[in-house]
Scaffold this active site. Structure first.
Site, mmCIF file in Angstrom:
data_model
loop_
_atom_site.group_PDB
_atom_site.id
_atom_site.type_symbol
_atom_site.label_atom_id
_atom_site.label_comp_id
_atom_site.label_asym_id
_atom_site.label_seq_id
_atom_site.Cartn_x
_atom_site.Cartn_y
_atom_site.Cartn_z
ATOM 1 C CG ASP A 55 15.415 -30.117 -2.846
ATOM 2 O OD1 ASP A 55 15.658 -28.986 -2.381
ATOM 3 O OD2 ASP A 55 16.307 -30.929 -3.183
ATOM 4 C CE LYS A 91 26.038 -36.374 7.790
ATOM 5 N NZ LYS A 91 25.795 -37.082 9.027
ATOM 6 C CB SER A 129 28.672 -27.058 12.614
ATOM 7 O OG SER A 129 29.915 -27.670 12.862
ATOM 8 C CE1 TYR A 175 27.965 -29.023 6.967
ATOM 9 C CE2 TYR A 175 29.894 -28.824 8.381
ATOM 10 C CZ TYR A 175 28.543 -29.078 8.234
ATOM 11 O OH TYR A 175 27.771 -29.364 9.326
ATOM 12 C CE LYS A 233 25.290 -26.818 8.430
ATOM 13 N NZ LYS A 233 23.875 -27.039 8.595
ATOM 14 C CG ASN A 286 32.196 -37.277 10.558
ATOM 15 O OD1 ASN A 286 31.201 -37.227 9.844
ATOM 16 N ND2 ASN A 286 32.978 -36.229 10.730
HETATM 17 P P1 NAD Z 1 22.043 -36.220 7.526
HETATM 18 O O1 NAD Z 1 22.660 -36.144 6.169
HETATM 19 O O2 NAD Z 1 21.882 -37.554 8.139
HETATM 20 O O3 NAD Z 1 20.614 -35.501 7.498
HETATM 21 C C1 NAD Z 1 20.301 -34.442 6.634
HETATM 22 C C2 NAD Z 1 18.974 -34.787 5.957
HETATM 23 O O4 NAD Z 1 18.615 -33.712 5.092
HETATM 24 C C3 NAD Z 1 19.060 -36.049 5.083
HETATM 25 O O5 NAD Z 1 18.007 -36.916 5.446
HETATM 26 C C4 NAD Z 1 18.927 -35.536 3.661
HETATM 27 O O6 NAD Z 1 18.280 -36.478 2.834
HETATM 28 C C5 NAD Z 1 18.131 -34.258 3.872
HETATM 29 N N1 NAD Z 1 18.332 -33.221 2.861
HETATM 30 C C6 NAD Z 1 19.509 -32.754 2.352
HETATM 31 N N2 NAD Z 1 19.294 -31.778 1.478
HETATM 32 C C7 NAD Z 1 17.939 -31.607 1.397
HETATM 33 C C8 NAD Z 1 17.095 -30.737 0.657
HETATM 34 N N3 NAD Z 1 17.607 -29.851 -0.184
HETATM 35 N N4 NAD Z 1 15.757 -30.852 0.818
HETATM 36 C C9 NAD Z 1 15.234 -31.755 1.683
HETATM 37 N N5 NAD Z 1 15.993 -32.599 2.400
HETATM 38 C C10 NAD Z 1 17.329 -32.523 2.275
HETATM 39 O O7 NAD Z 1 22.874 -35.251 8.476
HETATM 40 P P2 NAD Z 1 22.824 -35.093 10.045
HETATM 41 O O8 NAD Z 1 24.088 -35.613 10.595
HETATM 42 O O9 NAD Z 1 21.550 -35.587 10.587
HETATM 43 O O10 NAD Z 1 22.901 -33.504 10.151
HETATM 44 C C11 NAD Z 1 21.737 -32.715 10.248
HETATM 45 C C12 NAD Z 1 22.164 -31.249 10.236
HETATM 46 O O11 NAD Z 1 23.055 -30.988 11.312
HETATM 47 C C13 NAD Z 1 22.885 -30.814 8.960
HETATM 48 O O12 NAD Z 1 22.470 -29.511 8.625
HETATM 49 C C14 NAD Z 1 24.340 -30.818 9.388
HETATM 50 O O13 NAD Z 1 25.115 -29.898 8.635
HETATM 51 C C15 NAD Z 1 24.234 -30.367 10.837
HETATM 52 N N6 NAD Z 1 25.377 -30.819 11.641
HETATM 53 C C16 NAD Z 1 25.688 -32.145 11.666
HETATM 54 C C17 NAD Z 1 26.792 -32.562 12.389
HETATM 55 C C18 NAD Z 1 27.176 -34.023 12.409
HETATM 56 O O14 NAD Z 1 28.286 -34.332 12.794
HETATM 57 N N7 NAD Z 1 26.309 -34.954 12.033
HETATM 58 C C19 NAD Z 1 27.563 -31.626 13.094
HETATM 59 C C20 NAD Z 1 27.199 -30.279 13.069
HETATM 60 C C21 NAD Z 1 26.083 -29.886 12.332
HETATM 61 C C1 UD1 Z 2 34.367 -32.834 11.249
HETATM 62 C C2 UD1 Z 2 34.377 -31.603 10.372
HETATM 63 C C3 UD1 Z 2 33.452 -30.570 10.958
HETATM 64 C C4 UD1 Z 2 32.057 -31.163 11.171
HETATM 65 C C5 UD1 Z 2 32.189 -32.395 12.063
HETATM 66 C C6 UD1 Z 2 30.889 -33.085 12.311
HETATM 67 C C7 UD1 Z 2 36.613 -31.588 9.349
HETATM 68 C C8 UD1 Z 2 37.910 -30.879 9.255
HETATM 69 N N1 UD1 Z 2 35.734 -31.093 10.256
HETATM 70 O O1 UD1 Z 2 34.826 -32.466 12.520
HETATM 71 O O2 UD1 Z 2 33.362 -29.455 10.080
HETATM 72 O O3 UD1 Z 2 31.202 -30.211 11.782
HETATM 73 O O4 UD1 Z 2 33.061 -33.324 11.417
HETATM 74 O O5 UD1 Z 2 30.390 -33.641 11.134
HETATM 75 O O6 UD1 Z 2 36.378 -32.542 8.665
HETATM 76 N N2 UD1 Z 2 39.871 -38.988 12.933
HETATM 77 C C9 UD1 Z 2 40.793 -39.986 12.759
HETATM 78 N N3 UD1 Z 2 40.519 -40.961 11.836
HETATM 79 C C10 UD1 Z 2 39.387 -40.969 11.092
HETATM 80 C C11 UD1 Z 2 38.450 -39.928 11.270
HETATM 81 C C12 UD1 Z 2 38.726 -38.938 12.211
HETATM 82 O O7 UD1 Z 2 41.825 -40.009 13.427
HETATM 83 O O8 UD1 Z 2 39.225 -41.871 10.249
HETATM 84 C C13 UD1 Z 2 40.127 -37.949 13.972
HETATM 85 C C14 UD1 Z 2 40.202 -36.532 13.446
HETATM 86 O O9 UD1 Z 2 41.508 -36.226 13.055
HETATM 87 C C15 UD1 Z 2 39.717 -35.737 14.660
HETATM 88 C C16 UD1 Z 2 38.716 -36.672 15.340
HETATM 89 O O10 UD1 Z 2 39.026 -37.986 14.861
HETATM 90 O O11 UD1 Z 2 40.775 -35.514 15.559
HETATM 91 C C17 UD1 Z 2 37.270 -36.368 14.994
HETATM 92 O O12 UD1 Z 2 37.126 -36.317 13.577
HETATM 93 P P1 UD1 Z 2 35.699 -36.198 12.880
HETATM 94 O O13 UD1 Z 2 34.780 -37.218 13.433
HETATM 95 O O14 UD1 Z 2 35.913 -36.194 11.404
HETATM 96 O O15 UD1 Z 2 35.148 -34.791 13.357
HETATM 97 P P2 UD1 Z 2 35.837 -33.334 13.298
HETATM 98 O O16 UD1 Z 2 37.103 -33.349 12.560
HETATM 99 O O17 UD1 Z 2 35.850 -32.791 14.668
#
Ligand code: NAD
Ligand code: UD1
Length: 339
Positions: A58, A84, A124, A149, A153, A199
């Site tokens: 961790d 996240k 993000s 969340y 960030k 998502n």
């Molecule tokens: P993810 O959950 O798949 O990956 C995060 C990884 O971090 C996981 O493998 C988890 O086990 C590990 N982790 C969490 N807490 C930990 C800790 N305290 N110590 C060690 N490991 C730890 O998420 P992701 O989608 O790959 O996202 C990666 C990063 O990008 C995150 O910081 C997320 O907030 C950011 N981000 C993701 C998105 C998205 O839509 N996926 C969008 C914007 C930003």
């Molecule tokens: C969400 C998070 C954002 C995060 C991003 C990536 C919220 C409010 N925002 O963004 O902080 O950085 O994910 O992880 O949650 N939708 C549907 N049906 C569903 C799911 C989504 O219609 O079952 C729509 C949503 O209303 C949106 C679009 O799809 O218009 C995308 O949604 P989503 O994938 O959750 O991403 P964000 O809302 O953009």
């Protein structure tokens, strides 16, 4: 070059490790496996022919992290580790601030002790809140976030920016991701959400594979081209390449570097359903539901700064994002737990 990758077993981290290995950069992964499966390691090795070093631990465990830094000559850190899920952050704010903010502070302290002064942080587009206009440039105001969340960030961005003010020999890169989707084109690696996906793309993929009955579309009365929410979906492989471009272009230059990682193109929920239906060859069932609290109408990135300064541009379109997600989901209907 050795690069410590926190959260490297997760969705974006694992794809980035593949691209790093392909580019001759050695990732050293630290992950507590809270949201990842150990099977990811074998998939990375199968794709690249190289087994990355993995430490199960961790980032909030300072002694553990110190020992990893002392064991290697690390040039830079890519910091993905964190929690996240937006909805969960509302019910568990302390866990989110502890993991995301405190975890980042412990990491920065260990870096300082080890003399490693280059970090690329996963931020993000959520830090922009509801933008006054689109496309969103990096100079738009940040901080009007609507959930813990998003605030975590924003706080980490602030902490790292203040660190740069105090110690101007650091290279701090804040990458603001738009909506990462897609999977490795091999179909062997992809997103594997636990429980019901929050998502859009993973939910659509699970409808397509028969794990969910239908998609709920959250609102069709936004002022967008078809009334559904518009986002800037970016292929995870483009995103992965964006990290390598950032490391190469600014990772060894002192400064506070901030970039959007998006495509510059907005797609609606209905556009994504259509693209995915074409990829999987079936029309996907959906129903229109009320808006989801906290959602914005539309959001997409201005991409010029990243293109100009990093020499990086996303190249994959929504058809490829859908095709690759479908390949991953249909080959691995239960994610990494599939036999
Ligand atoms: P993810 O959950 O798949 O990956 C995060 C990884 O971090 C996981 O493998 C988890 O086990 C590990 N982790 C969490 N807490 C930990 C800790 N305290 N110590 C060690 N490991 C730890 O998420 P992701 O989608 O790959 O996202 C990666 C990063 O990008 C995150 O910081 C997320 O907030 C950011 N981000 C993701 C998105 C998205 O839509 N996926 C969008 C914007 C930003
Ligand atoms: C969400 C998070 C954002 C995060 C991003 C990536 C919220 C409010 N925002 O963004 O902080 O950085 O994910 O992880 O949650 N939708 C549907 N049906 C569903 C799911 C989504 O219609 O079952 C729509 C949503 O209303 C949106 C679009 O799809 O218009 C995308 O949604 P989503 O994938 O959750 O991403 P964000 O809302 O953009």
């Amino acid at each position: 070059m050795k690069v410590l990758v926190t959260g490297g077993m997760g969705y974006i981290g694992s794809h980035t490790c593949v691209q790093m290995l392909e580019a001759g950069i050695e990732p050293i992964i630290v992950d507590n496996l809270f949201n990842a499966k150990e099977a990811v390691l074998g998939r990375i090795e199968a794709l690249t022919g190289k087994a990355p070093l993995f430490y199960h631990g961790d980032i909030r465990d300072e002694a553990f992290l110190d020992s990893v830094f002392s064991a290697h000559d690390i040039a830079a850190v890519i910091h993905f580790a964190g929690l996240k899920a937006v909805g969960e952050s509302v019910s568990k704010p302390l866990e989110y601030y502890d993991n995301n903010v405190n975890g980042s502070l412990v990491l920065a302290r260990c870096m300082e002790k080890a003399g490693v002064k280059s970090i690329v942080f996963s931020s993000s587009a959520t830090v922009y809140g509801d933008p006054a206009s689109v496309p969103i440039t990096e100079s738009f105001p940040t901080g009007a976030t609507t959930n813990p969340y998003g605030r975590s960030k924003y706080m980490v961005e602030q902490c790292l920016s203040d660190l740069f003010v105090a110690q101007s020999d650091w290279s701090i890169t804040l990458l603001r991701y738009f909506n990462p989707v897609g999977a490795h084109p091999s179909g062997t690696m992809g997103e594997d959400p636990q429980g019901i996906p929050n998502n859009l793309m993973p939910f659509i993929a699970q409808v397509a594979v028969g794990r969910r009955e239908k998609l709920s579309i959250f609102g069709d009365d936004y002022s967008t081209h078809d009334g559904t929410g518009v986002r800037d979906y970016i292929h995870v492989m483009d995103l992965a390449d964006g990290h390598i471009a950032a490391l190469n272009a600014v990772g060894s230059k002192a400064g506070l570097h901030i970039y959007n990682l998006g495509t510059g193109t907005g797609s609606s929920v209905l556009d994504m359903v259509e693209a995915f239906s074409a990829a999987c060859g079936t029309s996907l069932p959906y129903e229109i539901c009320p808006r989801r609290a906290g959602d914005i109408a539309q959001c997409w990135a201005a991409t010029e700064k990243a293109e100009r300064e990093l020499g990086w541009k996303a190249t994959r379109n929504v058809a490829e994002m859908s095709a690759d997600t479908w390949k991953w989901q249909s080959n691995n209907p239960n994610g990494y737990t599939s036999v």
